[in-house]
Each structure stands twice: as structure tokens, then as C-alpha cells.
Scaffold this motif. Sequence first.
Motif, PDB file in Angstrom:
ATOM      1  N   GLY A 109       0.713  -1.223   0.109  1.00 41.52           N
ATOM      2  CA  GLY A 109      -0.100   0.122   0.134  1.00 41.52           C
ATOM      3  C   GLY A 109       0.810   1.317  -0.002  1.00 41.52           C
ATOM      4  N   MET A 110       1.776   1.057  -0.665  1.00 45.80           N
ATOM      5  CA  MET A 110       2.785   2.213  -0.581  1.00 45.80           C
ATOM      6  C   MET A 110       2.622   3.364  -1.984  1.00 45.80           C
ATOM      7  N   THR A 111       1.992   2.895  -2.800  1.00 42.59           N
ATOM      8  CA  THR A 111       1.911   3.445  -4.240  1.00 42.59           C
ATOM      9  C   THR A 111       0.992   4.904  -4.044  1.00 42.59           C
ATOM     10  N   ILE A 154       5.135   9.483  -1.255  1.00 46.86           N
ATOM     11  CA  ILE A 154       6.639   9.915  -1.636  1.00 46.86           C
ATOM     12  C   ILE A 154       7.459   8.825  -1.183  1.00 46.86           C
ATOM     13  N   TRP A 155       7.140   7.809  -0.574  1.00 52.12           N
ATOM     14  CA  TRP A 155       7.716   6.587   0.056  1.00 52.12           C
ATOM     15  C   TRP A 155       7.947   5.733  -1.235  1.00 52.12           C
ATOM     16  N   ALA A 156       7.311   5.778  -2.159  1.00 49.60           N
ATOM     17  CA  ALA A 156       7.285   5.156  -3.521  1.00 49.60           C
ATOM     18  C   ALA A 156       8.315   5.598  -3.948  1.00 49.60           C
ATOM     19  N   ILE A 157       8.849   6.833  -3.803  1.00 52.91           N
ATOM     20  CA  ILE A 157      10.167   7.391  -4.646  1.00 52.91           C
ATOM     21  C   ILE A 157      11.342   7.326  -3.859  1.00 52.91           C
ATOM     22  N   PRO A 187       8.438   7.747 -11.132  1.00 53.08           N
ATOM     23  CA  PRO A 187       7.464   8.392 -10.876  1.00 53.08           C
ATOM     24  C   PRO A 187       6.100   8.359 -11.539  1.00 53.08           C
ATOM     25  N   LEU A 188       6.356   8.066 -12.911  1.00 60.13           N
ATOM     26  CA  LEU A 188       5.188   8.009 -13.842  1.00 60.13           C
ATOM     27  C   LEU A 188       4.371   6.926 -13.424  1.00 60.13           C
ATOM     28  N   VAL A 189       5.106   5.682 -12.956  1.00 64.02           N
ATOM     29  CA  VAL A 189       4.131   4.621 -12.738  1.00 64.02           C
ATOM     30  C   VAL A 189       3.542   4.733 -11.126  1.00 64.02           C
ATOM     31  N   MET A 190       4.312   4.925 -10.364  1.00 60.85           N
ATOM     32  CA  MET A 190       3.926   5.076  -8.921  1.00 60.85           C
ATOM     33  C   MET A 190       3.343   6.155  -8.357  1.00 60.85           C
TER      34      MET A 190
END
Length: 313
Positions: free
Chosen positions: A169-171, A174-177, A248-251
Amino acid sequence: MSTNTLPLARTNETKPMAKKLPQRRKSTAQRSTSRQGGLGSKLTVNGLLVLGSLYMVVPVLWLLFASTKNAADLYGTSAYAFGNFALFENIAAVAAQDGGVFFRWMGNSVLYAGFGAVVGSLVSVMAGYAFDKFQFRGKDSLFGFVLVGVLIPNTATVLPMYLLASVVGMTNTIWAILIPVLCNPFGVYLARVYASSYVPMETLEAARVDGAGPIRSFFSLGLPMMMPGYITIALFQFVGVWNNFMLPLVMLQDQQLLPVSVGISIWQGYAVPQPEFVPMVITGSLLSIIPLLLAFIMLQRFWKSGLTAGAVK
């Protein structure tokens, strides 16, 4: 009584002089050939340097000239000619679009790239230092996996990371980057090279005798000695994260979390039906390279000191 007289020995007998061999002088043709060869190599090297410089400078010059034009001047004037000096108008349009979201994108890029440069480079330096100075089971095998990671392109890892982030559940956060930028295999490899060259084992042994543990030895001795390498890795990491597009485009789906690279690409999509977006895309691209220039200018002295120290060693 007759006595036999011995002949006196020649005390000052001179040794025969060795004949000097005549030195072979290069003929005029040989001298001209070597001179032409040296001139040709210089012209080749300088020509390649000029071509490389033009390859890097010409697009920036085009951005500078194009940002001074409006939509009509972009297609009606020469590519490398100033327009009607609409630079400030274009900057105002960029700042006013969608409530100033462009500067939010710039702030996000600074956050992502700055975190990756400072924290991610520190992780790489610690890992490279450990690979070089410590002995543990599976060391060579683990470092082999790191080298394999250098060969894998970043775009090939985007989809697996997205699947992992969606599970926890991180998508769309900001943590996804921030978390993926902590992993930099090339930075680990470069840090190991710097550790082997800049941090002698004798210094660490002396610190160990004085009672310093591994962590204190690293932060008190290893990290200061490896500071040129840390700055170099940080610059590479900053540029890599700043120009990262696929992750970032995907996340991310929220426009408030997008970096400037993805945000400008969205505006570029708007520019097809709405030509007034074209000057904003160009001006935004020019503004987006300013932090990169500032980073290189401010950290240049650390980089030069590292190159000089490596040459002396």
C-alpha cells in the motif's frame, strides 16, 4: 759488480679512447612525418572534445533562445535567435498555471533528488566501505550481485517495484520514490574503489588499537577520507534521481506529488491541442536545469580536490 736494471713502469699510461659512435639523426622526412602525426592526433582529440561540448551545450543554448519567444516566434524566427524577449512573460505564465503547480513539482524534485543524494549516497558509501574493509562469509558473491545490478537498467525494475509497493500500500506516496533511490549499485561499486584507494588499513588498525569501534572508525576516519568519493556519488545520484521519469510516472497519480520531469511531460501532451503550452514547456525545461547547474557549481571544488588527490596517489 753489475746490477740488472728493471724498466720503470709507466704510471701515467693513458687508456685508449673509445671511439664515439656517430649519432643517427632523423631525416627530414622522418621529422616531418612525426610532426604531422602529432598534429593529427591533437586535431583528432580536440575535434572530439569540441563535438562533445557542442552536443551538451547546443540544446541548452536552444532552450535559452526559445524561452524568449512566444508561440508565434517559435515557428517564425531562427532557432538560435532571440524573440521579442518574452522570457519574463513565459515565467509568469508558468507560475500562474494551475495555481503554481510547477514550483510544487520543482520542490518535489528537490526533495527526491536531495534525499537520494544525501542519504542514498551515504548508504552506498557505507556499503562500499564494508565490502572493502570487512571480511565476512559470502562477500565476493554479494559483491557479484551488486555488479549484476549495475548492468540492469532502471526501467526494467520499475514494474517489479510497483508490484511490491502495491502489496504494502505504498503507491501514490512519496515513499514509493524515496525508498528505491536508497539503492544505487553503481554507487556501491564506486565507493568500494574509493575506500580501497583513500582509506589505508594501517589507519583503521591504529584507531582500533586506540579503542575505536567499527562505526566510530567509519564516521571519524573513513567517511572524511572518502568525502571526495561521497560528493561524486552524490552528484551522480542527484542527477539520476532528478532525471528519473519512469518510476514516478508509474508510482504516482497525484499531480501534487509529481516531480518536474513528469509534470513537464504532462504539459507537453497539452501542447498538441493548445499551442500556448509550448512556450511554457520550453521555459519550464530551462528552469528545471537550474538546480543541476547550482549543484555542480557549489560542489565543484570538492570534486576537483578528489580528482587531484587521486592523481597524486
